[in-house]
Design a protein around this motif. Structure first.
Motif, PDB file in Angstrom:
ATOM      1  N   SER B  59       1.005  -1.211   0.295  1.00 36.78           N
ATOM      2  CA  SER B  59       0.189   0.176  -0.300  1.00 36.78           C
ATOM      3  C   SER B  59       0.689   1.386   0.040  1.00 36.78           C
ATOM      4  CB  SER B  59      -0.779  -0.035   1.450  1.00 36.78           C
ATOM      5  OG  SER B  59       0.019   0.236   2.246  1.00 36.78           O
ATOM      6  N   ILE B  60       0.487   2.379  -0.324  1.00 35.70           N
ATOM      7  CA  ILE B  60       1.039   3.624  -0.873  1.00 35.70           C
ATOM      8  C   ILE B  60       0.499   4.307   0.785  1.00 35.70           C
ATOM      9  CG2 ILE B  60       1.412   5.676  -2.149  1.00 35.70           C
ATOM     10  CD1 ILE B  60       2.699   3.085  -3.252  1.00 35.70           C
ATOM     11  N   PRO B  61       0.824   5.542   0.838  1.00 36.16           N
ATOM     12  CA  PRO B  61       0.844   6.008   2.755  1.00 36.16           C
ATOM     13  C   PRO B  61       0.147   6.934   2.289  1.00 36.16           C
ATOM     14  CG  PRO B  61       2.900   5.101   3.135  1.00 36.16           C
ATOM     15  CD  PRO B  61       2.390   4.336   1.677  1.00 36.16           C
ATOM     16  N   VAL B  62       0.251   7.415   1.379  1.00 39.72           N
ATOM     17  CA  VAL B  62      -0.669   8.718   0.819  1.00 39.72           C
ATOM     18  C   VAL B  62      -0.581   8.945  -0.203  1.00 39.72           C
ATOM     19  CG1 VAL B  62       0.108  11.260   0.946  1.00 39.72           C
ATOM     20  CG2 VAL B  62       0.201   9.995   2.805  1.00 39.72           C
ATOM     21  N   LEU B  63       0.820   9.467  -1.695  1.00 37.12           N
ATOM     22  CA  LEU B  63       1.438   9.129  -2.525  1.00 37.12           C
ATOM     23  C   LEU B  63       2.345   8.707  -2.709  1.00 37.12           C
ATOM     24  CD1 LEU B  63      -0.029  12.829  -4.333  1.00 37.12           C
ATOM     25  CD2 LEU B  63      -1.158  10.342  -3.981  1.00 37.12           C
ATOM     26  N   PRO B  64       2.293   7.977  -4.285  1.00 36.06           N
ATOM     27  CA  PRO B  64       3.658   7.438  -4.428  1.00 36.06           C
ATOM     28  C   PRO B  64       5.174   8.853  -4.036  1.00 36.06           C
ATOM     29  CG  PRO B  64       2.762   6.675  -5.796  1.00 36.06           C
ATOM     30  CD  PRO B  64       1.662   7.747  -5.234  1.00 36.06           C
ATOM     31  N   GLY B  65       6.069   8.361  -3.431  1.00 40.39           N
ATOM     32  CA  GLY B  65       7.045   9.255  -3.159  1.00 40.39           C
ATOM     33  C   GLY B  65       7.022  10.060  -2.127  1.00 40.39           C
ATOM     34  N   ILE B  66       5.712   9.807  -0.988  1.00 40.28           N
ATOM     35  CA  ILE B  66       5.526  11.111   0.151  1.00 40.28           C
ATOM     36  C   ILE B  66       5.474  10.481   0.958  1.00 40.28           C
ATOM     37  CG2 ILE B  66       3.743  11.747   1.337  1.00 40.28           C
ATOM     38  CD1 ILE B  66       4.421  12.978  -1.605  1.00 40.28           C
ATOM     39  N   THR B  67       6.326  10.906   2.750  1.00 42.34           N
ATOM     40  CA  THR B  67       6.638  10.063   3.540  1.00 42.34           C
ATOM     41  C   THR B  67       5.494  10.613   5.090  1.00 42.34           C
ATOM     42  OG1 THR B  67       9.034   9.943   2.521  1.00 42.34           O
ATOM     43  CG2 THR B  67       8.128   9.579   5.416  1.00 42.34           C
ATOM     44  N   PRO B  68       5.226  10.291   4.722  1.00 39.07           N
ATOM     45  CA  PRO B  68       3.670  10.321   6.179  1.00 39.07           C
ATOM     46  C   PRO B  68       4.652  10.679   7.362  1.00 39.07           C
ATOM     47  CG  PRO B  68       3.484   7.578   5.629  1.00 39.07           C
ATOM     48  CD  PRO B  68       4.858   8.227   5.063  1.00 39.07           C
ATOM     49  N   GLY B  69       3.756  11.195   8.207  1.00 41.79           N
ATOM     50  CA  GLY B  69       3.964  11.184   9.637  1.00 41.79           C
ATOM     51  C   GLY B  69       3.118  10.301  10.760  1.00 41.79           C
ATOM     52  N   SER B  70       3.120   9.538  11.222  1.00 40.80           N
ATOM     53  CA  SER B  70       2.162   9.118  12.102  1.00 40.80           C
ATOM     54  C   SER B  70       0.233   9.609  11.695  1.00 40.80           C
ATOM     55  CB  SER B  70       2.222   8.849  13.766  1.00 40.80           C
ATOM     56  OG  SER B  70       3.821   8.126  13.918  1.00 40.80           O
ATOM     57  N   GLY B  71       0.286  11.070  11.879  1.00 41.34           N
ATOM     58  CA  GLY B  71      -0.987  10.900  11.859  1.00 41.34           C
ATOM     59  C   GLY B  71      -1.747  10.295  10.349  1.00 41.34           C
ATOM     60  N   PRO B  72      -1.233  11.125   9.143  1.00 40.42           N
ATOM     61  CA  PRO B  72      -1.599  10.679   7.982  1.00 40.42           C
ATOM     62  C   PRO B  72      -1.161   9.202   7.787  1.00 40.42           C
ATOM     63  CG  PRO B  72       0.174  12.532   7.972  1.00 40.42           C
ATOM     64  CD  PRO B  72      -0.309  12.375   9.130  1.00 40.42           C
ATOM     65  N   GLY B  73      -0.823   8.341   8.067  1.00 37.77           N
ATOM     66  CA  GLY B  73      -0.074   7.233   8.233  1.00 37.77           C
ATOM     67  C   GLY B  73      -1.407   6.479   8.315  1.00 37.77           C
ATOM     68  N   HIS B  74      -1.573   6.823   9.593  1.00 37.57           N
ATOM     69  CA  HIS B  74      -2.671   6.332  10.709  1.00 37.57           C
ATOM     70  C   HIS B  74      -4.369   6.626   9.963  1.00 37.57           C
ATOM     71  CE1 HIS B  74       0.002   4.233  13.325  1.00 37.57           C
ATOM     72  NE2 HIS B  74      -1.154   3.296  13.580  1.00 37.57           N
ATOM     73  N   LEU B  75      -4.442   7.861   9.183  1.00 39.18           N
ATOM     74  CA  LEU B  75      -5.833   7.774   9.305  1.00 39.18           C
ATOM     75  C   LEU B  75      -5.749   6.961   7.839  1.00 39.18           C
ATOM     76  CD1 LEU B  75      -5.617  12.250   9.582  1.00 39.18           C
ATOM     77  CD2 LEU B  75      -6.767  10.084  10.977  1.00 39.18           C
ATOM     78  N   GLY B  76      -4.480   7.193   6.900  1.00 39.72           N
ATOM     79  CA  GLY B  76      -4.725   6.789   5.895  1.00 39.72           C
ATOM     80  C   GLY B  76      -5.480   5.026   6.345  1.00 39.72           C
ATOM     81  N   ILE B  77      -4.588   4.021   6.314  1.00 38.24           N
ATOM     82  CA  ILE B  77      -5.313   2.988   7.123  1.00 38.24           C
ATOM     83  C   ILE B  77      -6.533   3.042   7.462  1.00 38.24           C
ATOM     84  CG2 ILE B  77      -2.645   1.661   6.649  1.00 38.24           C
ATOM     85  CD1 ILE B  77      -2.530   1.773   9.897  1.00 38.24           C
ATOM     86  N   PHE B  78      -7.440   3.728   7.796  1.00 44.32           N
ATOM     87  CA  PHE B  78      -8.441   4.015   8.916  1.00 44.32           C
ATOM     88  C   PHE B  78      -9.164   4.420   7.798  1.00 44.32           C
ATOM     89  CE2 PHE B  78      -6.417   4.798  13.779  1.00 44.32           C
ATOM     90  CZ  PHE B  78      -6.496   4.165  13.719  1.00 44.32           C
ATOM     91  N   GLY B  79      -9.124   4.369   6.906  1.00 47.52           N
ATOM     92  CA  GLY B  79     -10.127   4.728   5.676  1.00 47.52           C
ATOM     93  C   GLY B  79     -10.159   6.303   4.970  1.00 47.52           C
ATOM     94  N   TYR B  80      -9.514   7.246   5.853  1.00 42.82           N
ATOM     95  CA  TYR B  80      -9.528   8.485   5.711  1.00 42.82           C
ATOM     96  C   TYR B  80      -8.373   9.574   4.891  1.00 42.82           C
ATOM     97  CZ  TYR B  80     -12.389   8.402  10.106  1.00 42.82           C
ATOM     98  OH  TYR B  80     -13.322   7.796  10.512  1.00 42.82           O
ATOM     99  N   ASP B  81      -8.451   9.491   3.777  1.00 41.90           N
ATOM    100  CA  ASP B  81      -7.550  10.578   2.448  1.00 41.90           C
ATOM    101  C   ASP B  81      -6.780  11.259   3.243  1.00 41.90           C
ATOM    102  OD1 ASP B  81      -6.313  12.123   0.502  1.00 41.90           O
ATOM    103  OD2 ASP B  81      -8.188  12.104  -0.041  1.00 41.90           O
TER     104      ASP B  81
END
Lengths: 402, 402
Positions: B59-81
């Protein structure tokens, strides 16, 4: 929705890394009767060695199933959504013919045509040689220089083609093509599609009559069809968005033109790939980013010349050590689209991508070809993602969010 | 465009299935000199057995090449863009420090700093110990409790850091940081960036003067910089969108905080992964969905401690039978991002995902690692798609359209 460029811009953190984007035009292919693609067939020890130290993947130029022209294909790999940033064919033709286009200009593609009694009988005027049509361009430039306050210039193209440029105040580019599209139909004048283009339409219609008058004694090229009216598009500039000082190393005008559109420095170079690599070496300290364009992979694909496509790939491979000796921090090898020899045209097939950098999931593949790329660790990405990955591998992007 | 959550919500069809989302923080990695990633190196008989019964992907956390912090990383797997739902740093710091944030609150991150003659000479006040700075927090809470009708509270953080909370009516969070960002510059007061935040700006500026007054005898921590003002973001609630009663089983405050933000019940648990699994077992009948967070894979990645990351993976593996014995209908093993040991930081690399459920294309892989996942049957997906897949495999989504 957040704009892609604004989003990336907010994360940029420049450093001293060097990024090289090697574009082998139309590199992607499909297997011929032998069951192999040109990349599979070619003997490529250097590309193979890179593959072992790289991550592979495949990119979709626009959308699955969409075949891009060179314009959208390149915009994608330069990080511009090719559906959002559509560029008129007139501007591409102009750029391809090395015509400078400024903010007051409207350009269009032209064909010399043969008419008889007001009917278009040959849309390409019997395909004259480029030399023959250049003489007509010269004649028109001599006889027609201005209509009202608008300057008129013609630029020669290949065979029956030319580029028309109007320069003046208040010129829009939203007008119908002055081209009946089919032979046996009458001459077609243009009309404006919005009020900002009424002046242009009026000038073009006067111009068509003048062209007819000037060329009335010609036997074949006695009229012109013009279409694809376009102004200079305002693209976010590459250097500003990605904070990269970028050099474009390309031989053919079209690719120089697209690079210029996004604001890269188009640098002068020789005719061969080796000379292109020499140019990169010479300018290595002056730029952060090098776009290198290899044309012949596409040309031979368009010709359906499988063996020559294989040979070009091998030629590029043989001079790669020159590029590798510069030790770029990020080296991306890819194409702008596929050009399968069997199809003799651009296609919609995904394009092989390979990224060599410090922090990669290496070791999966020891060849660079369509099949290795399809199962690579980069997955299937959009062409527009390649630039983001380039920045990421170069360490030029901050973490997003806490 | 159709809102993703509205679309999914329209298809939800609840049942009695149990879904477990096991998040091994920063699990994705790249090979070290040995050519193996920690997941490849680790001895993981249980994960291997799950792999044989699962579909794998990346899975791509945000967009290819984008490194997420824990906030965006978790929001993604919780189903939130994670690009749509951006969360202020103040709120993450607050949640990370276990500070409750209500609808009338504005929170901000604070640094104790050293000033001299109105100039900031050390933005971190010489990095005091957490104990030292906690005393200053105590002093401020004693001396400053209210400005006009706004309640003021300070909460201790690590070293020079603290969290500031304002509670009152009519407080906006759209204001400039009260932080000159660089040393050698004068104290910076804040100003509102829109009219709804003018009251907050006024209170903050009075507060800054009060802090200066209260701390004037301190040698190092004699002022505070505050930034990242944020209110509680209004996220669609997990239980409402996905119709799942969700429990969050996490040890570290930051992850409890993010789970709380989306409306999960944060349940109390022990310090080890085994205790986390025990908690799940204990609450098995009460919830439909369990988010379990394993922190140490990320911590050792950040430390560049490859061997310990391997060991944590093996520890998780060894206690997995406890979780498996509950027979979840859907078990997802993944991470919120990659944290390659060689990079000692979060990264943009795709994250391994494995889904065990009844109706899977099983049998492709017998290991769970980056390379198996890259060629898995789930393909390369976005993190935000994982929740939709969870619901689908759980039989909780109706057919779309007739």
């Amino acid at each position: 929705m957040v704009d892609r460029h604004e989003f990336i811009k907010s994360l940029i953190s420049p450093n001293n890394s060097k990024i090289v984007l090697l574009v082998m035009d139309g590199i992607g292919d499909i297997p011929d009767e032998s069951g192999l693609t040109p990349l599979q067939r070619a003997n490529t020890p250097n590309l193979d060695a890179i593959a072992r130290e790289s991550e592979l993947g495949q990119s979709i130029p626009v959308l699955p199933g969409i075949t891009p022209g060179s314009g959208p294909g390149h915009l994608g790999i330069f990080g511009y959504d090719p559906i959002k940033y559509q560029i008129g064919r007139g501007i591409l033709e102009a750029l391809g013919s090395n015509v400078e286009v400024g903010p007051k200009d409207v350009v269009a593609r032209g064909n010399f045509a043969t008419i008889k009694d007001g009917i278009v009988i040959d849309r390409r005027a019997g395909r004259p040689s480029s030399e023959e049509s250049a003489k007509i361009v010269e004649l028109l430039n001599e006889k027609i220089t201005k209509i009202e306050d608008v300057e008129i210039r013609f630029f020669p193209g290949k065979e029956h083609r030319f580029v028309l440029k109007l320069t003046g105040e208040g010129l829009g580019d939203n007008l119908e093509d002055a081209d009946p599209q089919k032979e046996g139909k009458p001459i077609k004048y243009t009309s404006a599609l919005s009020s900002d283009s009424e002046k242009t339409a009026k000038i073009i219609n006067i111009l068509l009559d003048k062209i007819k008058e000037v060329l009335k004694e010609e036997s074949r090229m006695n009229f012109a069809l013009v279409r694809g009216f376009s102004k200079h598009p305002h693209l976010p500039q590459f250097g500003e968005v990605f904070k990269l000082k970028a050099a474009a190393v390309a031989v053919y005008p079209m690719y120089k033109g697209i690079a210029k559109l996004v604001g890269m420095d188009v640098v002068s170079t020789g005719q061969t790939v080796e000379e292109e690599f020499d140019t990169v070496a010479k300018l290595w300290k002056e730029y952060d980013f090098f776009y290198i364009h290899v044309k012949k992979t596409d040309s031979y694909g368009e010709d359906g010349n499988y063996d020559s496509k294989v040979k070009v790939i091998e030629e590029v491979d043989s001079v790669l050590p020159k590029l590798l000796s510069l030790k770029p921090d990020v080296l991306i090898v890819t194409g702008d689209h596929s050009t399968p020899c069997l199809m003799k045209s651009h296609s919609f097939h995904p394009v092989p991508v390979m990224i060599k950098a410090k922090f990669v999931r290496r070791g999966l593949s020891d060849r660079f070809n369509e099949y290795e790329c399809a199962r690579g660790t980069l997955g299937t990405i959009k062409a527009v993602d390649i630039m983001t990955l380039a920045l990421a591998y170069a360490g030029r992007l901050k973490k997003f969010g806490a």
